[in-house]
Design a protein around this motif. Sequence first.
Motif, short mmCIF file in Angstrom:
data_model
loop_
_atom_site.label_atom_id
_atom_site.label_comp_id
_atom_site.label_asym_id
_atom_site.label_seq_id
_atom_site.Cartn_x
_atom_site.Cartn_y
_atom_site.Cartn_z
N GLU A 75 0.91 -1.11 0.14
CA GLU A 75 0.04 -0.03 -0.05
C GLU A 75 0.87 1.30 0.02
N LEU A 76 1.90 1.29 0.70
CA LEU A 76 2.78 2.48 0.66
C LEU A 76 3.41 2.71 -0.34
N THR A 77 3.92 1.64 -1.18
CA THR A 77 4.85 1.82 -2.28
C THR A 77 4.20 1.42 -3.58
N GLY A 78 3.02 0.89 -3.56
CA GLY A 78 2.33 0.48 -4.86
C GLY A 78 3.00 -0.82 -5.54
N ALA A 79 3.78 -1.51 -4.85
CA ALA A 79 4.52 -2.50 -5.43
C ALA A 79 3.79 -3.76 -5.26
N PRO A 80 3.78 -4.79 -6.30
CA PRO A 80 3.21 -5.98 -6.34
C PRO A 80 3.86 -6.98 -5.11
N ILE A 81 2.81 -7.81 -4.81
CA ILE A 81 3.34 -8.74 -3.74
C ILE A 81 3.41 -10.22 -4.41
N LEU A 82 4.74 -10.66 -4.54
CA LEU A 82 4.85 -12.01 -5.44
C LEU A 82 5.20 -13.20 -4.42
N LEU A 83 4.47 -14.44 -4.67
CA LEU A 83 4.54 -15.39 -3.92
C LEU A 83 4.46 -16.79 -4.69
N HIS A 84 4.97 -17.79 -4.39
CA HIS A 84 4.64 -19.21 -5.04
C HIS A 84 3.14 -19.71 -4.33
N PRO A 85 2.37 -20.05 -5.67
CA PRO A 85 0.88 -20.41 -5.20
C PRO A 85 0.92 -21.60 -4.28
N ALA A 86 2.09 -22.29 -4.22
CA ALA A 86 1.89 -23.60 -3.50
C ALA A 86 1.75 -23.21 -1.77
N ASP A 87 2.09 -22.06 -1.34
CA ASP A 87 2.07 -21.39 -0.37
C ASP A 87 0.75 -20.82 0.11
N GLN A 88 -0.31 -21.03 -0.63
CA GLN A 88 -1.61 -20.36 -0.61
C GLN A 88 -2.18 -20.68 0.74
N VAL A 89 -2.26 -21.76 1.22
CA VAL A 89 -2.92 -22.17 2.48
C VAL A 89 -2.15 -21.26 3.83
N LEU A 90 -0.92 -21.17 3.61
CA LEU A 90 -0.19 -20.43 4.67
C LEU A 90 -0.60 -18.91 4.43
N TRP A 91 -0.58 -18.48 3.36
CA TRP A 91 -0.97 -17.00 2.88
C TRP A 91 -2.40 -16.65 3.71
N GLU A 92 -3.34 -17.54 3.36
CA GLU A 92 -4.50 -17.19 3.92
C GLU A 92 -4.70 -17.33 5.58
N MET A 93 -3.45 -17.98 6.00
CA MET A 93 -3.53 -18.07 7.57
C MET A 93 -3.42 -16.27 8.03
#
Length: 198
Positions: A75-93
């Motif tokens: 939000e502060l920088t306007g930069a996108p967040i990049l993550l490998h989708p195999a970590d979706q379940v951890l991201w959702e936590m």
Amino acid sequence: MIDRVVTSGTFSLDGGTWDVDNNVWLVGDARSVIVIDAAHSAEKIAERVGGRTVAAIVCTHAHNDHINAAAVLSELTGAPILLHPADQVLWEMEYGDDVRYTPLEDGQKLASGGVELQVIHTPGHAPGAVCLYAPELGAVFTGDTLFEGGPGATGRSFSSRETLVESIRTRLLVLPHETVVHTGHGNSTTIGAESPSF
């Protein structure tokens, strides 16, 4: 150019919570950087970024202590967040469906400030764990996959020691021995220094 910001907070998983210090890495030049692992304090990271453009916020994996400042920093920088989708379940936590990221792929190349980072998928510590190899800098950013003294922790949900060791052997130890390993916590090391452990 490689710059390190150390932030402090907690890591929580499987009903436990631990105090941790995290390495946040800024890679690029005087105009543009990629932030690796936005942990704990978006404001502290943004202060170190200064007037530079943030091309991307890359998460080496989605344990909460490596991503908990990513949304605010984005939000502060306007930069996108990049993550490998195999970590979706951890991201959702951490974020549920409220915050979205751009999926990373093995072999993908990211560039900022004249530096190119190659994404190396290294599952084991987490299913979507990645390392970021910068050959022209002679460095690899390993998150919690490889540390000074050996592999990252396993024995928690979504981790596998056998998979982690195989990832390190086949994906990281093939890099030049002089490659500097910049870790998610603690001191940097080299591929050559860690090879005998495997």
